[in-house]
Motif scaffolding. Structure first.
Motif, PDB file in Angstrom:
ATOM      1  N   THR A 297       6.107   6.295 -10.421  1.00  0.00           N
ATOM      2  CA  THR A 297       7.273   5.403 -10.467  1.00  0.00           C
ATOM      3  C   THR A 297       7.317   4.474  -9.265  1.00  0.00           C
ATOM      4  OG1 THR A 297       8.497   7.115 -11.669  1.00  0.00           O
ATOM      5  CG2 THR A 297       9.776   5.345 -10.640  1.00  0.00           C
ATOM      6  N   LYS A 300       3.361   2.916  -8.699  1.00  0.00           N
ATOM      7  CA  LYS A 300       2.683   2.434  -9.916  1.00  0.00           C
ATOM      8  C   LYS A 300       1.229   2.918  -9.970  1.00  0.00           C
ATOM      9  CE  LYS A 300       6.361   0.069 -11.025  1.00  0.00           C
ATOM     10  NZ  LYS A 300       7.181   0.408  -9.864  1.00  0.00           N
ATOM     11  N   SER A 595       7.985  -0.089   5.236  1.00  0.00           N
ATOM     12  CA  SER A 595       7.603  -1.238   4.433  1.00  0.00           C
ATOM     13  C   SER A 595       6.673  -0.804   3.310  1.00  0.00           C
ATOM     14  CB  SER A 595       6.912  -2.285   5.314  1.00  0.00           C
ATOM     15  OG  SER A 595       6.445  -3.362   4.527  1.00  0.00           O
ATOM     16  N   THR A 598       5.112  -6.027  -1.469  1.00  0.00           N
ATOM     17  CA  THR A 598       5.862  -6.830  -2.425  1.00  0.00           C
ATOM     18  C   THR A 598       5.737  -6.229  -3.815  1.00  0.00           C
ATOM     19  OG1 THR A 598       3.968  -8.272  -2.867  1.00  0.00           O
ATOM     20  CG2 THR A 598       5.399  -8.881  -1.031  1.00  0.00           C
ATOM     21  N   GLU A 599       6.382  -6.872  -4.768  1.00  0.00           N
ATOM     22  CA  GLU A 599       6.326  -6.395  -6.145  1.00  0.00           C
ATOM     23  C   GLU A 599       4.906  -6.451  -6.697  1.00  0.00           C
ATOM     24  OE1 GLU A 599       7.712  -4.801  -9.660  1.00  0.00           O
ATOM     25  OE2 GLU A 599       8.724  -5.031  -7.730  1.00  0.00           O
ATOM     26  N   ALA A 600       4.142  -7.437  -6.268  1.00  0.00           N
ATOM     27  CA  ALA A 600       2.780  -7.583  -6.776  1.00  0.00           C
ATOM     28  C   ALA A 600       1.742  -6.935  -5.889  1.00  0.00           C
ATOM     29  CB  ALA A 600       2.445  -9.069  -6.945  1.00  0.00           C
ATOM     30  N   SER A 601       2.135  -6.466  -4.714  1.00  0.00           N
ATOM     31  CA  SER A 601       1.145  -5.948  -3.770  1.00  0.00           C
ATOM     32  C   SER A 601       1.745  -4.778  -3.016  1.00  0.00           C
ATOM     33  CB  SER A 601       0.713  -7.050  -2.806  1.00  0.00           C
ATOM     34  OG  SER A 601      -0.033  -6.543  -1.746  1.00  0.00           O
ATOM     35  N   ILE A 602       1.011  -3.676  -2.929  1.00  0.00           N
ATOM     36  CA  ILE A 602       1.437  -2.491  -2.203  1.00  0.00           C
ATOM     37  C   ILE A 602       0.920  -2.572  -0.781  1.00  0.00           C
ATOM     38  CG2 ILE A 602       1.191   0.013  -2.041  1.00  0.00           C
ATOM     39  CD1 ILE A 602       3.003  -0.824  -4.252  1.00  0.00           C
TER      40      ILE A 602
END
Length: 668
Positions: A297, A300, A595, A598-602
Motif C-alpha cells: 500500500t 507500491k 521523506s 513523490t507520487e511518481a518516484s520513491i
C-alpha cells in the motif's frame, strides 16, 4: 469439698504430665548444644550458626547430626550468594558479582560452582571491554577492526548474545555498503551559479562538467536539441543536477564517484536502468500478512513474498524503496504490550434465621376403640404407628372412646442463627493487548439426559456440562502513557435446586441455576485500583404458625403462635488493578516522519539505477584553472535574438557560469 479439691488436683497433674510427654524430645537430655543453636537459628545469623556448628563439630567429631546440619546451612548460604552474583553478572555489574562470589567462596573455599563462576566473570569482563572497543571501531567506520574484536569474543564465548548481536550489525552494515549505489562524493557538494536561458541541455551539463570535473553520459534517446532555462546561485552541483533532471523529465544513475548516466524518465528506461535489490525481513512480533499489505500500500511494491511459518517477508525493489521499507517494518515490528491484571472477587454473604414462639398441636382426633378396654378407668396409651399419642380412654357401653393429639403436645421455639461467609478469588492474569482472557473458578456440573427408544428397548444417555461458579472475562486495550482500557464481564452462578423430569428410563436431570452478571468498560492508569460492587441479593422470608383465632390478637397472640424469619443477604465486590508489564513504545521522530519522494518516484525522485545500454558519451573538457577568468567556447555557438540564444559560456574559477557581454541576465 475435700474430695472435690483432691480430684481437681489429680486432673491438673495428669494434664501437665500429658503436656510434658508431648513436648518431650529424646535428644534434649543428651544434647547440651541444642538450645543455644535454636536461639542462633531464630536470630537468622547464618555466620554465627556456622561458627557455632563448626565448634560443636570440633568438640564432637563423630556427631553426624550436627555435621549434616553444618553442610546444609553452608550449601544454602553458598547457593544464595551464587544466585546474587549470577544476577549481577547478567546485569553487567561485575564488581557486585565479584563481591558476591568472594562471599560465597568464604563459606566453601573449594566449591567448584563458585570457582567456575569466578572464571566466567573474568571472561565476561574481558568480553565487555573487547566489545566496547569493537563498538568504538564500528563508530569510527572501521568494520574490519570491529569484526576482529567480535571474533575474539566469540572464540572465548561462542554463545555471547551481545557479541552475536554486534556481529549481526557489522554484517548488515557491510552488506548494505556492498549493495549501496556509488555516490559522487564531495565534488557534488561544490556550489555553482548558473544563469542560462533557452540553452542547449547538453551545453549546460558540459558547463557543469568543466566546473566540477564530473563526467556525464547521455542515453541515446535524449534529444540532442533539447533546451532548458535555469537560474541558480550558490547551489550544490548535486542539487543542480537534480533540478535539471526534474524539469526535463530525466533520471540519473551514478556509475562511479565522478560519472553520471542520464536517461529519459520513462517506464521502459526505468525498467532498463534501475537496479533492484532483495531484502528479507524476519519479523519477531508483527503479522507477516499485515506487513506485506502495508508495503504494497505505502511503497507500491509488487514483488513481495510471505512465509508465515517463520514470519518472513521478502521484497524486491529499488534501494530507496528498501530503505523506506526498513523504517516502516521497524515501526510496525514491535513487541505486543502486555498487562498483568490483579483481580479480587469477594462474595460477602450474611444469613440470619430466627424462630420464636410456641407451637401448639395442629391435629386432634376423636374415635371409638371397638376392641374394648378397661372399664371405669383413665389411662395413657402408647405411640401409634402414625406418630400420634393415644391419650384418654373413656369406657362407654363396652366400647372405649379415645382422643389423639400430635407429639409433642407443646413445642417452644427459641432459636436465632447468624452466619457470615466470604468467598474470595484472587486470580492474576497476564494477557497481551486486545486478547481475551477467561477465568473459571467453580465446577462443571454434568447434566445427564436419558433417552429410550419407543421400540426395541434401546436406552441411550448423553452428558452435557454447565459451568457453575465464578466466570471472569477481560479484554485489555493498552494505550499510551500506560493507561489501560479494560472490557470486563463477570458472572457468578450457583445451583439453586435440582429438577428431575420424566419417569423411569426417560428421566432427565436438570438444574435451576441462579446467576448474577455484570459487564462494563473502564479505563485505568497503571497501578490504579477500581472497585466494582452493587451485585446485591437480599432475600427475606417470613412464616408463622398460629392457633386460629387466638393467634391473631396483637399481644396475646404471641403465646398462641410460632414465627420464623429467614433472611439472606449476598453482595459481590470485585477489585481490579492493571499492572503494565510492557507498554507501547513510541518510536523516535526519525522513524515516524521521513521523506518518501513523490507520487511518481520513491525516495526523492531523479535517482534511477541500472546499467547503461548503448549510451552516447560526451567527454568533458579539462577542468578550469583555479583562478582567473578563462573563456571556454562551446561548439556550434551562434548569436541569435534573445529568445533563442546558444551563446558561448565563460566559467570563472569560483564555479559561476555567465553569458559573455551580458551585464544583467534576464530573470527566469
Amino acid at each position: 469439698m475435700t474430695h472435690g479439691r483432691r480430684g481437681g488436683t489429680a486432673v491438673a497433674a495428669l494434664a501437665a504430665l500429658l503436656a510434658a510427654c508431648q513436648s518431650f524430645d529424646p535428644y534434649a537430655l543428651q544434647d547440651p548444644y541444642r538450645s543455644h543453636y535454636e536461639a542462633l537459628k531464630a536470630s537468622g545469623d547464618r555466620d554465627a550458626m556456622l561458627d557455632y556448628l563448626a565448634s560443636v563439630m570440633r568438640a564432637n567429631p563423630t556427631n553426624a547430626r550436627y555435621r549434616s546440619e553444618y553442610i546444609r546451612v553452608r550449601d544454602a548460604a553458598v547457593a544464595e550468594w551464587l544466585a546474587i552474583g549470577d544476577a549481577a553478572r547478567r546485569a553487567g555489574q561485575f564488581d557486585q558479582a565479584d563481591k558476591a562470589y568472594r562471599t560465597a567462596l568464604r563459606y566453601d573455599p573449594e566449591n567448584a560452582r563458585v570457582l567456575s563462576a569466578l572464571r566466567t566473570l573474568d571472561i565476561a569482563r574481558q568480553n565487555a571491554a573487547t566489545l566496547a572497543d569493537a563498538r568504538k571501531l564500528l563508530a569510527a567506520n572501521d568494520p574490519t577492526g570491529a569484526e576482529a574484536q567480535v571474533r575474539a569474543v566469540l572464540m572465548r564465548s561462542p554463545e555471547s548474545a551481545d557479541a552475536l548481536a554486534l556481529k549481526r550489525s557489522i554484517d548488515e552494515l557491510r552488506q548494505r555498503s556492498l549493495v549501496a549505489p556509488p555516490t559522487l562524493g564531495a565534488r557534488a557538494q561544490k556550489p555553482i551559479t548558473l544563469e542560462l536561458r533557452d540553452a542547449s541541455l547538453r551545453m549546460v551539463f558540459e558547463a557543469i562538467s568543466r566546473t566540477s570535473g564530473i563526467n556525464f553520459v547521455f542515453d541515446r534517446d535524449i534529444r540532442p536539441d533539447q533546451r532548458t532555462t535555469i537560474f541558480v546561485r550558490d547551489t550544490p552541483i548535486a542539487e543542480v543536477i537534480r533540478i535539471l533532471g526534474m524539469t526535463n523529465q530525466l533520471d540519473q544513475k551514478v556509475l562511479n564517484d565522478n560519472t553520471v548516466l542520464l536517461y529519459p524518465n520513462t517506464p521502459a528506461k526505468l525498467r532498463e536502468y534501475q537496479e533492484l535489490i532483495v531484502r528479507s525481513f524476519f519479523l519477531a512480533n508483527a503479522d507477516p500478512k499485515q506487513t506485506a499489505n502495508m508495503l504494497r500500500t505505502i511503497l507500491k511494491t509488487r514483488d513481495v513474498f510471505v512465509d508465515e511459518k517463520i514470519n518472513l517477508v521478502v521484497i524486491r525493489d529499488t534501494p530507496d524503496a528498501v530503505r523506506l521499507a526498513e523504517k516502516l517494518v521497524a515501526t510496525q515490528d514491535m513487541a505486543d504490550p502486555e498487562v498483568m491484571l490483579e483481580v479480587e472477587v469477594l462474595e460477602i454473604s450474611q444469613t440470619r434465621l430466627q424462630e420464636l414462639g410456641i407451637r401448639w398441636p395442629y391435629q386432634a382426633g376423636f374415635g371409638v376403640n371397638s376392641s374394648g378396654g378397661t372399664t371405669g378407668g383413665i389411662g395413657v396409651g402408647a405411640l401409634g404407628t402414625q406418630g400420634l399419642l393415644r391419650g384418654l380412654d373413656f369406657p362407654l357401653t363396652g366400647a372405649n372412646w379415645y382422643i389423639t393429639v400430635t407429639d409433642p403436645l407443646f413445642l417452644f421455639n427459641l432459636r436465632q442463627t447468624d452466619g457470615a461467609s466470604n468467598l474470595l478469588a484472587n486470580p492474576r492474569i497476564r494477557v497481551k493487548n486486545r486478547d481475551k482472557a477467561r477465568v473459571l473458578i467453580g465446577d462443571r456440573v454434568p447434566v445427564i439426559t436419558t433417552t429410550a427408544a419407543a421400540t426395541g428397548g434401546f436406552v441411550s444417555q448423553s452428558v452435557t456440562y454447565i459451568d457453575v461458579g465464578l466466570k471472569l472475562e477481560v479484554e485489555p486495550l493498552i494505550q499510551l502513557e500506560n493507561e489501560v482500557g479494560i472490557k470486563v464481564g463477570l458472572e457468578v452462578s450457583s445451583i439453586v435446586r435440582e429438577i428431575r423430569t420424566g419417569v423411569g428410563a426417560n428421566q432427565t436431570l436438570a438444574y435451576q441455576i441462579g446467576t448474577r452478571t455484570a459487564a462494563t468498560n473502564l479505563r485505568l492508569r497503571d497501578g490504579e485500583t477500581q472497585v466494582l460492587g452493587g451485585l446485591i441479593a437480599d432475600d427475606e422470608r417470613k412464616s408463622a404458625e398460629r392457633v386460629p383465632g387466638l393467634g391473631n390478637y396483637p399481644t396475646i397472640g404471641r403465646l398462641f403462635s410460632s414465627q420464623r424469619t429467614d433472611r439472606t443477604k449476598t453482595e459481590i465486590v470485585m477489585l481490579i488493578t492493571p499492572r503494565v508489564v510492557r507498554g507501547i513504545v513510541r518510536p523516535d521522530a526519525q522513524m515516524t516522519e521521513f521523506s518518501a519522494g513523490t507520487e511518481a518516484s520513491i525516495g526523492g525522485g531523479f535517482a534511477g539505477r541500472g546499467r547503461a545500454r548503448a549510451p552516447e558519451v560526451t567527454t568533458p573538457a579539462p577542468p578550469p584553472a583555479e583562478s582567473g577568468l578563462q573563456p571556454v567556447p562551446m561548439p556550434g555557438a551562434t548569436q541569435v535574438p534573445f529568445g533563442g540564444i546558444n551563446p558561448p559560456v565563460y566559467t570563472p574559477g569560483d564555479g559561476t557560469v555567465i553569458f559573455p557581454g551580458v551585464t544583467n541576465p534576464p530573470a527566469p
